[in-house]
Design an enzyme around this catalytic site. Structure first.
Site, PDB file in Angstrom:
ATOM      1  N   ALA A 144      33.193  -0.244  20.305  1.00  0.00           N
ATOM      2  CA  ALA A 144      33.047  -0.796  18.872  1.00  0.00           C
ATOM      3  C   ALA A 144      34.041  -1.930  19.133  1.00  0.00           C
ATOM      4  CB  ALA A 144      33.002   0.158  17.721  1.00  0.00           C
ATOM      5  N   ASP A 145      33.759  -2.989  18.152  1.00  0.00           N
ATOM      6  CA  ASP A 145      34.759  -4.053  17.840  1.00  0.00           C
ATOM      7  C   ASP A 145      35.619  -3.667  16.847  1.00  0.00           C
ATOM      8  OD1 ASP A 145      33.411  -5.894  19.904  1.00  0.00           O
ATOM      9  OD2 ASP A 145      31.653  -5.666  18.475  1.00  0.00           O
TER      10      ASP A 145
ATOM     11  N   ASP B  14      29.640   4.859  23.348  1.00  0.00           N
ATOM     12  CA  ASP B  14      29.671   3.410  23.296  1.00  0.00           C
ATOM     13  C   ASP B  14      31.142   3.175  22.600  1.00  0.00           C
ATOM     14  OD1 ASP B  14      29.137   0.826  23.223  1.00  0.00           O
ATOM     15  OD2 ASP B  14      27.361   0.913  22.135  1.00  0.00           O
TER      16      ASP B  14
ATOM     17  N   LYS C 133      41.242  -1.679  17.513  1.00  0.00           N
ATOM     18  CA  LYS C 133      39.834  -1.584  16.907  1.00  0.00           C
ATOM     19  C   LYS C 133      39.794  -1.084  15.595  1.00  0.00           C
ATOM     20  CE  LYS C 133      37.934  -3.218  20.704  1.00  0.00           C
ATOM     21  NZ  LYS C 133      37.048  -2.692  21.327  1.00  0.00           N
TER      22      LYS C 133
ATOM     23  N   GLY D 212      28.977  -7.612  22.247  1.00  0.00           N
ATOM     24  CA  GLY D 212      28.506  -8.064  23.628  1.00  0.00           C
ATOM     25  C   GLY D 212      26.991  -8.309  23.343  1.00  0.00           C
TER      26      GLY D 212
ATOM     27  N   GLY E  41      29.556  -2.858  27.202  1.00  0.00           N
ATOM     28  CA  GLY E  41      30.938  -3.547  27.023  1.00  0.00           C
ATOM     29  C   GLY E  41      31.850  -2.891  28.121  1.00  0.00           C
TER      30      GLY E  41
ATOM     31  N   LYS F  63      29.724  -3.408  15.549  1.00  0.00           N
ATOM     32  CA  LYS F  63      29.424  -3.539  16.865  1.00  0.00           C
ATOM     33  C   LYS F  63      28.723  -4.887  17.325  1.00  0.00           C
ATOM     34  CE  LYS F  63      27.906  -0.173  19.121  1.00  0.00           C
ATOM     35  NZ  LYS F  63      28.898  -0.846  20.214  1.00  0.00           N
TER      36      LYS F  63
ATOM     37  N   THR G  81      34.599  -1.218  27.585  1.00  0.00           N
ATOM     38  CA  THR G  81      35.155   0.355  27.436  1.00  0.00           C
ATOM     39  C   THR G  81      33.706   1.289  28.016  1.00  0.00           C
ATOM     40  OG1 THR G  81      36.034  -0.125  25.316  1.00  0.00           O
ATOM     41  CG2 THR G  81      35.959   2.122  25.998  1.00  0.00           C
TER      42      THR G  81
ATOM     43  N   GLU H 117      21.767  -0.801  20.871  1.00  0.00           N
ATOM     44  CA  GLU H 117      23.030   0.148  20.641  1.00  0.00           C
ATOM     45  C   GLU H 117      22.408   0.829  19.437  1.00  0.00           C
ATOM     46  OE1 GLU H 117      26.652  -2.263  22.696  1.00  0.00           O
ATOM     47  OE2 GLU H 117      26.110  -2.456  20.247  1.00  0.00           O
TER      48      GLU H 117
HETATM   49  C1  5RP Z   1      28.483  -4.585  22.561  1.00  0.00           C
HETATM   50  C2  5RP Z   1      29.343  -3.772  21.848  1.00  0.00           C
HETATM   51  C3  5RP Z   1      30.581  -3.185  22.329  1.00  0.00           C
HETATM   52  O1  5RP Z   1      30.829  -1.847  22.225  1.00  0.00           O
HETATM   53  C4  5RP Z   1      31.747  -3.897  21.678  1.00  0.00           C
HETATM   54  O2  5RP Z   1      31.605  -5.330  21.713  1.00  0.00           O
HETATM   55  C5  5RP Z   1      33.221  -3.307  22.112  1.00  0.00           C
HETATM   56  O3  5RP Z   1      33.356  -4.041  23.434  1.00  0.00           O
HETATM   57  P1  5RP Z   1      34.623  -3.624  24.466  1.00  0.00           P
HETATM   58  O4  5RP Z   1      34.397  -2.286  24.661  1.00  0.00           O
HETATM   59  O5  5RP Z   1      34.492  -4.418  25.559  1.00  0.00           O
HETATM   60  O6  5RP Z   1      35.789  -3.938  23.725  1.00  0.00           O
HETATM   61  O7  5RP Z   1      29.168  -3.279  20.605  1.00  0.00           O
HETATM   62  O8  5RP Z   1      27.528  -5.114  22.050  1.00  0.00           O
END
Ligand code: 5RP
Length: 217
Positions: free
Chosen positions: A83-84, A81, A121, A97, A29, A94, A31, A103
């Site tokens: 997260a959404d 990682d 988030k 993406g 993603g 999550k 981040t 993950e």
């Molecule tokens: C990908 C994910 C990402 O961590 C989630 O979508 C957050 O993305 P971003 O950092 O672009 O906001 O789970 O599968």
């Protein structure tokens, strides 16, 4: 401060959790991309990285970090990682993406899961963001019916195939009062590969960037 700047700052803050000479687990993603770019600056202090998607693998390669197969890596000291969504209890949604299965595998193989988010988030209850569910294509319709029976409104992610060759149903409208129970219930549906709830194994640390800096949840 804009959202990208928050993502960049929180990604930098995660570096302090990465020990020297280790194999680090890397998420997917925007981040996670900031984190990969920062890792590239200190690549000589790493043995390598396990990627949670083909996209992250390509970016790690581009910044000169050796890729290691998870099967050859043993337990990883840390996985970083995004997260959404996150709660203050560090339960996550999550998979925005589409990389949720890998993950979840890399998170499960890691001693410490450091989740890096910006303050947009943070939620009191998970479910505003549609819950991604990876399904075997043959089972898509029957899984969708079962998700409707659980109170959700599944929508096929059009034109998207996961790195594992499967499809994603994004489930809207779920009331997620007991995330670990729902995570298990959805994973029990035949044809589901995994779902984007990270509640049975939540993040160990959530670093959250806001206007006044990075806070640890
Ligand atoms: C990908 C994910 C990402 O961590 C989630 O979508 C957050 O993305 P971003 O950092 O672009 O906001 O789970 O599968």
């Amino acid at each position: 401060m804009n959202q990208d700047e928050k993502k960049r700052r929180v990604a930098l803050a995660a570096l302090e959790f990465v020990p020297d000479d280790c194999i680090v687990g890397v998420g997917t993603g925007s981040t996670a991309n900031f984190f990969i770019d920062a890792l590239g600056e200190r690549r000589h202090r790493l043995r390598g990285a396990v990627a949670s998607s083909e996209a992250s693998a390509a970016r790690l390669r581009a910044v000169g970090i050796p890729l290691i197969d998870l099967n050859d890596a043993g337990e990883l000291p840390v996985y970083v990682d995004g997260a959404d969504e996150t709660t203050r209890e560090r339960c996550l949604i999550k998979g925005g993406g589409g990389a949720l299965t890998r993950e979840k595998i890399v998170a499960a193989a890691s001693k410490v899961f450091v989740c890096v988010v910006d303050d947009t988030k943070l939620v009191a209850q998970l479910g505003r963001f549609p819950l991604p569910v990876e399904v075997i294509p043959l089972a898509r319709a029957q899984v969708a019916r079962a998700l409707e029976a659980l109170g959700g409104r599944p929508v096929l992610r059009e034109g998207f195939i996961t790195d594992n060759g499967n499809q994603i149903l994004d489930v809207h409208g779920l009331s997620i009062e007991a995330p670990a129970t729902l995570e298990t219930a959805i994973n029990q549906l035949t044809g589901v590969v995994t779902n984007g709830l990270f509640a049975r194994r939540p993040a160990d640390i959530v670093l959250m960037a806001g206007d006044s800096g990075v806070e640890r949840l």
